[in-house]
Design an enzyme around this catalytic site. Sequence first.
Site, PDB file in Angstrom:
ATOM      1  N   LYS A  13       0.840  -1.215   0.000  1.00 47.01           N
ATOM      2  CA  LYS A  13       0.000   0.000   0.000  1.00 47.01           C
ATOM      3  C   LYS A  13       0.876   1.267   0.000  1.00 47.01           C
ATOM      4  O   LYS A  13       0.624   2.190  -0.763  1.00 47.01           O
ATOM      5  CB  LYS A  13      -0.934   0.018   1.226  1.00 47.01           C
ATOM      6  CG  LYS A  13      -1.859  -1.190   1.296  1.00 47.01           C
ATOM      7  CD  LYS A  13      -2.777  -1.128   2.485  1.00 47.01           C
ATOM      8  CE  LYS A  13      -2.083  -1.174   3.841  1.00 47.01           C
ATOM      9  NZ  LYS A  13      -1.304  -2.406   4.092  1.00 47.01           N
ATOM     10  N   ARG A  86      -9.868   0.625   8.597  1.00 51.32           N
ATOM     11  CA  ARG A  86      -9.310  -0.678   8.978  1.00 51.32           C
ATOM     12  C   ARG A  86     -10.281  -1.497   9.807  1.00 51.32           C
ATOM     13  O   ARG A  86      -9.978  -2.630  10.169  1.00 51.32           O
ATOM     14  CB  ARG A  86      -8.077  -0.414   9.812  1.00 51.32           C
ATOM     15  CG  ARG A  86      -6.881  -1.192   9.393  1.00 51.32           C
ATOM     16  CD  ARG A  86      -5.725  -0.553  10.091  1.00 51.32           C
ATOM     17  NE  ARG A  86      -4.552  -1.318  10.023  1.00 51.32           N
ATOM     18  CZ  ARG A  86      -3.447  -0.905   9.364  1.00 51.32           C
ATOM     19  NH1 ARG A  86      -3.449   0.230   8.730  1.00 51.32           N
ATOM     20  NH2 ARG A  86      -2.388  -1.642   9.396  1.00 51.32           N
ATOM     21  N   ARG A 125      11.850  -5.924   4.855  1.00 55.61           N
ATOM     22  CA  ARG A 125      11.684  -4.470   4.692  1.00 55.61           C
ATOM     23  C   ARG A 125      12.652  -3.710   5.587  1.00 55.61           C
ATOM     24  O   ARG A 125      12.874  -4.057   6.741  1.00 55.61           O
ATOM     25  CB  ARG A 125      10.247  -4.057   5.049  1.00 55.61           C
ATOM     26  CG  ARG A 125      10.073  -2.531   5.021  1.00 55.61           C
ATOM     27  CD  ARG A 125       8.641  -2.092   5.026  1.00 55.61           C
ATOM     28  NE  ARG A 125       7.889  -2.587   6.160  1.00 55.61           N
ATOM     29  CZ  ARG A 125       6.584  -2.453   6.285  1.00 55.61           C
ATOM     30  NH1 ARG A 125       5.877  -1.860   5.333  1.00 55.61           N
ATOM     31  NH2 ARG A 125       5.959  -2.936   7.338  1.00 55.61           N
ATOM     32  N   ARG A 158      11.494  -1.789  11.054  1.00 50.12           N
ATOM     33  CA  ARG A 158      10.371  -1.347  11.883  1.00 50.12           C
ATOM     34  C   ARG A 158      10.176  -2.321  13.025  1.00 50.12           C
ATOM     35  O   ARG A 158      10.269  -3.531  12.838  1.00 50.12           O
ATOM     36  CB  ARG A 158       9.090  -1.284  11.030  1.00 50.12           C
ATOM     37  CG  ARG A 158       8.801   0.098  10.498  1.00 50.12           C
ATOM     38  CD  ARG A 158       7.695   0.137   9.473  1.00 50.12           C
ATOM     39  NE  ARG A 158       6.432  -0.440   9.877  1.00 50.12           N
ATOM     40  CZ  ARG A 158       5.329  -0.376   9.132  1.00 50.12           C
ATOM     41  NH1 ARG A 158       5.329   0.263   7.975  1.00 50.12           N
ATOM     42  NH2 ARG A 158       4.200  -0.933   9.546  1.00 50.12           N
ATOM     43  N   ARG A 169      -0.096  -8.892  13.696  1.00 54.12           N
ATOM     44  CA  ARG A 169      -0.725  -7.968  12.754  1.00 54.12           C
ATOM     45  C   ARG A 169      -1.584  -8.726  11.757  1.00 54.12           C
ATOM     46  O   ARG A 169      -2.654  -8.267  11.368  1.00 54.12           O
ATOM     47  CB  ARG A 169       0.351  -7.159  12.022  1.00 54.12           C
ATOM     48  CG  ARG A 169       0.986  -6.104  12.903  1.00 54.12           C
ATOM     49  CD  ARG A 169       2.290  -5.611  12.335  1.00 54.12           C
ATOM     50  NE  ARG A 169       2.156  -4.886  11.097  1.00 54.12           N
ATOM     51  CZ  ARG A 169       3.141  -4.723  10.215  1.00 54.12           C
ATOM     52  NH1 ARG A 169       4.335  -5.249  10.447  1.00 54.12           N
ATOM     53  NH2 ARG A 169       2.945  -4.039   9.123  1.00 54.12           N
TER      54      ARG A 169
HETATM   55  P1  AP5 Z   1       4.940  -1.593   1.746  1.00 54.78           P
HETATM   56  O1  AP5 Z   1       4.585  -0.781   0.546  1.00 54.78           O
HETATM   57  O2  AP5 Z   1       5.699  -0.940   2.850  1.00 54.78           O
HETATM   58  O3  AP5 Z   1       3.630  -2.342   2.290  1.00 54.78           O
HETATM   59  P2  AP5 Z   1       2.387  -1.800   3.099  1.00 54.78           P
HETATM   60  O4  AP5 Z   1       1.159  -2.468   2.566  1.00 54.78           O
HETATM   61  O5  AP5 Z   1       2.374  -0.299   3.130  1.00 54.78           O
HETATM   62  O6  AP5 Z   1       2.739  -2.408   4.515  1.00 54.78           O
HETATM   63  P3  AP5 Z   1       2.605  -1.841   5.984  1.00 54.78           P
HETATM   64  O7  AP5 Z   1       3.284  -2.850   6.852  1.00 54.78           O
HETATM   65  O8  AP5 Z   1       3.103  -0.420   6.091  1.00 54.78           O
HETATM   66  O9  AP5 Z   1       1.083  -1.854   6.173  1.00 54.78           O
HETATM   67  P4  AP5 Z   1       0.308  -1.950   7.493  1.00 54.78           P
HETATM   68  O10 AP5 Z   1      -1.070  -1.755   7.001  1.00 54.78           O
HETATM   69  O11 AP5 Z   1       0.526  -3.137   8.321  1.00 54.78           O
HETATM   70  O12 AP5 Z   1       0.982  -0.818   8.386  1.00 54.78           O
HETATM   71  P5  AP5 Z   1       0.616   0.685   8.659  1.00 54.78           P
HETATM   72  O13 AP5 Z   1       1.852   1.447   8.542  1.00 54.78           O
HETATM   73  O14 AP5 Z   1      -0.589   1.127   7.909  1.00 54.78           O
HETATM   74  O15 AP5 Z   1       5.762  -2.870   1.221  1.00 54.78           O
HETATM   75  C1  AP5 Z   1       6.285  -3.834   2.122  1.00 54.78           C
HETATM   76  C2  AP5 Z   1       7.650  -4.312   1.618  1.00 54.78           C
HETATM   77  O16 AP5 Z   1       7.498  -4.986   0.372  1.00 54.78           O
HETATM   78  C3  AP5 Z   1       8.664  -3.179   1.347  1.00 54.78           C
HETATM   79  O17 AP5 Z   1       9.946  -3.627   1.677  1.00 54.78           O
HETATM   80  C4  AP5 Z   1       8.549  -2.924  -0.177  1.00 54.78           C
HETATM   81  O18 AP5 Z   1       9.753  -2.440  -0.726  1.00 54.78           O
HETATM   82  C5  AP5 Z   1       8.209  -4.314  -0.680  1.00 54.78           C
HETATM   83  N1  AP5 Z   1       7.300  -4.300  -1.842  1.00 54.78           N
HETATM   84  C6  AP5 Z   1       6.216  -3.496  -2.016  1.00 54.78           C
HETATM   85  N2  AP5 Z   1       5.599  -3.781  -3.172  1.00 54.78           N
HETATM   86  C7  AP5 Z   1       6.305  -4.808  -3.730  1.00 54.78           C
HETATM   87  C8  AP5 Z   1       6.135  -5.576  -4.934  1.00 54.78           C
HETATM   88  N3  AP5 Z   1       5.110  -5.326  -5.786  1.00 54.78           N
HETATM   89  N4  AP5 Z   1       7.010  -6.564  -5.188  1.00 54.78           N
HETATM   90  C9  AP5 Z   1       8.040  -6.841  -4.323  1.00 54.78           C
HETATM   91  N5  AP5 Z   1       8.273  -6.143  -3.172  1.00 54.78           N
HETATM   92  C10 AP5 Z   1       7.395  -5.156  -2.887  1.00 54.78           C
HETATM   93  O19 AP5 Z   1       0.155   0.601  10.201  1.00 54.78           O
HETATM   94  C11 AP5 Z   1       1.062   0.319  11.239  1.00 54.78           C
HETATM   95  C12 AP5 Z   1       0.323   0.286  12.561  1.00 54.78           C
HETATM   96  O20 AP5 Z   1      -0.311   1.570  12.821  1.00 54.78           O
HETATM   97  C13 AP5 Z   1      -0.841  -0.712  12.658  1.00 54.78           C
HETATM   98  O21 AP5 Z   1      -0.399  -2.016  12.998  1.00 54.78           O
HETATM   99  C14 AP5 Z   1      -1.692  -0.081  13.776  1.00 54.78           C
HETATM  100  O22 AP5 Z   1      -1.116  -0.306  15.035  1.00 54.78           O
HETATM  101  C15 AP5 Z   1      -1.579   1.413  13.459  1.00 54.78           C
HETATM  102  N6  AP5 Z   1      -2.633   1.832  12.526  1.00 54.78           N
HETATM  103  C16 AP5 Z   1      -2.434   2.334  11.275  1.00 54.78           C
HETATM  104  N7  AP5 Z   1      -3.603   2.626  10.698  1.00 54.78           N
HETATM  105  C17 AP5 Z   1      -4.572   2.321  11.601  1.00 54.78           C
HETATM  106  C18 AP5 Z   1      -5.991   2.374  11.575  1.00 54.78           C
HETATM  107  N8  AP5 Z   1      -6.663   2.827  10.497  1.00 54.78           N
HETATM  108  N9  AP5 Z   1      -6.660   1.953  12.665  1.00 54.78           N
HETATM  109  C19 AP5 Z   1      -6.019   1.515  13.765  1.00 54.78           C
HETATM  110  N10 AP5 Z   1      -4.676   1.428  13.854  1.00 54.78           N
HETATM  111  C20 AP5 Z   1      -3.950   1.819  12.777  1.00 54.78           C
END
Ligand code: AP5
Length: 219
Positions: A13, A86, A125, A158, A169
């Site tokens: 994402k 979410r 990552r 991270r 998660r």
């Molecule tokens: P990346 O693009 O970083 O993936 P992502 O989907 O953004 O993963 P996240 O781990 O950031 O998502 P998340 O939803 O768990 O965390 P968030 O930060 O929102 O890609 C991942 C890896 O793969 C990278 O190394 C990249 O280079 C590689 N990659 C990407 N695309 C690729 C491809 N096509 N091919 C190969 N490699 C690829 O949330 C973190 C925390 O915040 C949550 O756990 C929660 O505690 C809190 N939080 C956030 N939002 C909320 C909410 N709405 N409600 C409640 N708590 C929340």
Amino acid sequence: MNIILLGCPGAGKGTQSKILTSRYQITHISTGDIFREEMAHSTEMGKKVSQYVKSGRLVPDALVSEVVASRLQNCSKGFLLDGFPRTLEQAQVLDAFLSKSNQTIDVVVYLNLKEEEVIRRLSARRQCSGCGEVYNLETRIPRVPDTCDSCGGKLTQREDDMPETIKKRLMVYADLTDPLVAYYKVNQVFYEVDAADPPEEVSASISKIIDEMAAKAKS
Ligand code: AP5
């Protein structure tokens, strides 16, 4: 253009959001990035959310919804939501906000990725502690080990990308976020994209959807 990117942790994402918000000049709202920034600066909000983010649990709906609502007020050219909503409660808050402000969601894209690939991606990552650029030890390798290509900052892992927290998660995702796929699927603007393709192919697929929606809206 108002877009929601749905998908499990590690589906790509953040990677896609960066490409798409630059291409379409819309505001990127990533709740994860917002919380990490607040935590890095030890703000009041950062202290409140830290225990949830570090342990892989969700931040309470009321707090998240308040944060997003305040950001949505300044998006005159459109927005891309990454990591929000979410939970069903968050989706309902978003619906109410949009209907009150006479807006709609134009495209919902669900990035679909198998769990084994998710674990592989998250474990590999790395993120720059300076500019936030995201790398991957298998698919986006920095030129100099542990060092950001863009700013020379140190790359770190991270805290929530540790094996036990990744597991947590994914459980939270299955329980609380996966039901959103069904919630949005009944909608005309829902699209599923195979997130296993290389990043540029994934973004080309999403752009095609967005461009078609934009052309339809004009006609
Ligand atoms: P990346 O693009 O970083 O993936 P992502 O989907 O953004 O993963 P996240 O781990 O950031 O998502 P998340 O939803 O768990 O965390 P968030 O930060 O929102 O890609 C991942 C890896 O793969 C990278 O190394 C990249 O280079 C590689 N990659 C990407 N695309 C690729 C491809 N096509 N091919 C190969 N490699 C690829 O949330 C973190 C925390 O915040 C949550 O756990 C929660 O505690 C809190 N939080 C956030 N939002 C909320 C909410 N709405 N409600 C409640 N708590 C929340």
